[in-house]
Design a protein around this motif. Structure first.
Motif, PDB file in Angstrom:
ATOM      1  N   ALA A 110     -68.584 104.614 -21.879  1.00 26.11           N
ATOM      2  CA  ALA A 110     -69.914 105.168 -22.566  1.00 26.11           C
ATOM      3  C   ALA A 110     -70.473 103.611 -22.361  1.00 26.11           C
ATOM      4  O   ALA A 110     -71.669 103.148 -21.829  1.00 26.11           O
ATOM      5  N   LEU A 111     -69.553 102.518 -23.068  1.00 21.54           N
ATOM      6  CA  LEU A 111     -69.409 101.192 -22.430  1.00 21.54           C
ATOM      7  C   LEU A 111     -69.662 100.420 -21.770  1.00 21.54           C
ATOM      8  O   LEU A 111     -69.960  99.298 -20.858  1.00 21.54           O
ATOM      9  N   LEU A 112     -68.768 100.629 -21.259  1.00 23.89           N
ATOM     10  CA  LEU A 112     -69.047 100.396 -19.380  1.00 23.89           C
ATOM     11  C   LEU A 112     -70.275 101.138 -18.391  1.00 23.89           C
ATOM     12  O   LEU A 112     -70.613 100.124 -17.538  1.00 23.89           O
ATOM     13  N   MET A 113     -70.079 102.064 -18.519  1.00 20.49           N
ATOM     14  CA  MET A 113     -71.992 102.647 -17.372  1.00 20.49           C
ATOM     15  C   MET A 113     -73.176 101.630 -18.649  1.00 20.49           C
ATOM     16  O   MET A 113     -73.952 100.837 -17.679  1.00 20.49           O
ATOM     17  N   ALA A 114     -72.887 101.369 -19.835  1.00 18.69           N
ATOM     18  CA  ALA A 114     -74.296 100.696 -20.508  1.00 18.69           C
ATOM     19  C   ALA A 114     -74.346  99.508 -19.648  1.00 18.69           C
ATOM     20  O   ALA A 114     -75.524  98.989 -19.471  1.00 18.69           O
ATOM     21  N   MET A 115     -72.614  98.447 -19.431  1.00 16.78           N
ATOM     22  CA  MET A 115     -72.401  97.565 -19.510  1.00 16.78           C
ATOM     23  C   MET A 115     -73.523  97.161 -18.219  1.00 16.78           C
ATOM     24  O   MET A 115     -73.629  96.021 -17.411  1.00 16.78           O
ATOM     25  N   HIS A 116     -72.397  97.630 -17.691  1.00 24.11           N
ATOM     26  CA  HIS A 116     -72.527  97.937 -15.983  1.00 24.11           C
ATOM     27  C   HIS A 116     -74.277  97.845 -15.410  1.00 24.11           C
ATOM     28  O   HIS A 116     -74.861  97.194 -14.408  1.00 24.11           O
ATOM     29  N   LEU A 118     -76.769  97.006 -17.580  1.00 27.63           N
ATOM     30  CA  LEU A 118     -77.008  96.252 -17.897  1.00 27.63           C
ATOM     31  C   LEU A 118     -77.146  94.933 -17.307  1.00 27.63           C
ATOM     32  O   LEU A 118     -77.839  94.280 -17.025  1.00 27.63           O
ATOM     33  N   ARG A 119     -75.708  94.896 -16.469  1.00 33.20           N
ATOM     34  CA  ARG A 119     -75.698  93.513 -15.801  1.00 33.20           C
ATOM     35  C   ARG A 119     -76.479  93.391 -14.527  1.00 33.20           C
ATOM     36  O   ARG A 119     -77.336  92.679 -14.005  1.00 33.20           O
ATOM     37  N   SER A 120     -77.166  95.210 -14.300  1.00 32.50           N
ATOM     38  CA  SER A 120     -77.082  95.620 -12.951  1.00 32.50           C
ATOM     39  C   SER A 120     -78.990  94.511 -13.188  1.00 32.50           C
ATOM     40  O   SER A 120     -79.416  93.978 -12.383  1.00 32.50           O
ATOM     41  N   LYS A 125     -82.908  90.901 -12.313  1.00 37.12           N
ATOM     42  CA  LYS A 125     -84.152  90.078 -12.658  1.00 37.12           C
ATOM     43  C   LYS A 125     -83.551  88.387 -12.511  1.00 37.12           C
ATOM     44  O   LYS A 125     -84.785  87.807 -12.206  1.00 37.12           O
ATOM     45  N   LYS A 126     -82.880  88.096 -12.299  1.00 34.35           N
ATOM     46  CA  LYS A 126     -82.193  86.653 -12.659  1.00 34.35           C
ATOM     47  C   LYS A 126     -82.392  85.993 -10.867  1.00 34.35           C
ATOM     48  O   LYS A 126     -82.630  84.833 -10.465  1.00 34.35           O
ATOM     49  N   ALA A 127     -82.383  87.277  -9.958  1.00 35.25           N
ATOM     50  CA  ALA A 127     -82.990  87.147  -8.719  1.00 35.25           C
ATOM     51  C   ALA A 127     -84.332  86.348  -8.384  1.00 35.25           C
ATOM     52  O   ALA A 127     -84.458  85.991  -7.836  1.00 35.25           O
ATOM     53  N   ASP A 128     -85.072  87.626  -9.315  1.00 27.84           N
ATOM     54  CA  ASP A 128     -86.271  87.088  -9.085  1.00 27.84           C
ATOM     55  C   ASP A 128     -86.907  86.045  -9.467  1.00 27.84           C
ATOM     56  O   ASP A 128     -87.523  85.720  -8.603  1.00 27.84           O
TER      57      ASP A 128
END
Length: 136
Positions: A110-116, A118-120, A125-128
């Motif tokens: 669950a943590l890995l999926m949520a972090m993935h 969020l990171r995506s 958003k940063k690239a935009d």
């Protein structure tokens, strides 16, 4: 000691408030709250309660409250995010120093999926923002 009560009371609800006019000028000298409107912060809608007509003063007070409430909610949002960063750091420390294998098994996916996820979103958003700033 007498405390002046506000003329309006806003009973907050998830997406706005019920608006009441406060009345203490009655024979029983008690506080009466007469609902005058329903406010929706998300869409900016102000609906008079029943067949009332809202006065210009009512509308001004309600709009002022809506503006102040929007600011409070925005501040709470950013505060929640700062707390989330703290929780991520605390979680990393817990994983490294105290978590049992059973606990890790329970939360890792669950943590890995949520972090993935969020990171995506953060990377996109940063690239935009970077692309938008280059165009300016």
């Amino acid at each position: 000691m007498s405390v002046a009560l506000p003329e309006y009371y806003f009973r907050v609800r998830e997406n706005g408030a019920f608006v009441f006019r406060v009345d203490t000028e009655n024979r029983q000298r008690r506080i009466d709250m007469d609902q005058i409107a329903v406010v929706n912060i998300r869409n900016g809608e102000i609906r008079a309660h029943g067949d009332r007509e809202l006065s210009p003063r009512d509308l001004a007070e309600i709009k002022d409250w809506m503006e102040q409430r929007t600011k409070v909610l925005a501040q709470r949002d950013i505060d929640d995010i700062h707390r989330a960063v703290d929780h991520l750091n605390l979680t990393a420390h817990w994983v490294q120093s105290r978590a049992s294998e059973e606990q890790l098994e329970e939360v890792t996916d669950a943590l890995l999926m949520a972090m993935h996820d969020l990171r995506s979103v953060l990377v996109r958003k940063k690239a935009d923002r970077l692309t938008k700033n280059r165009k300016v």
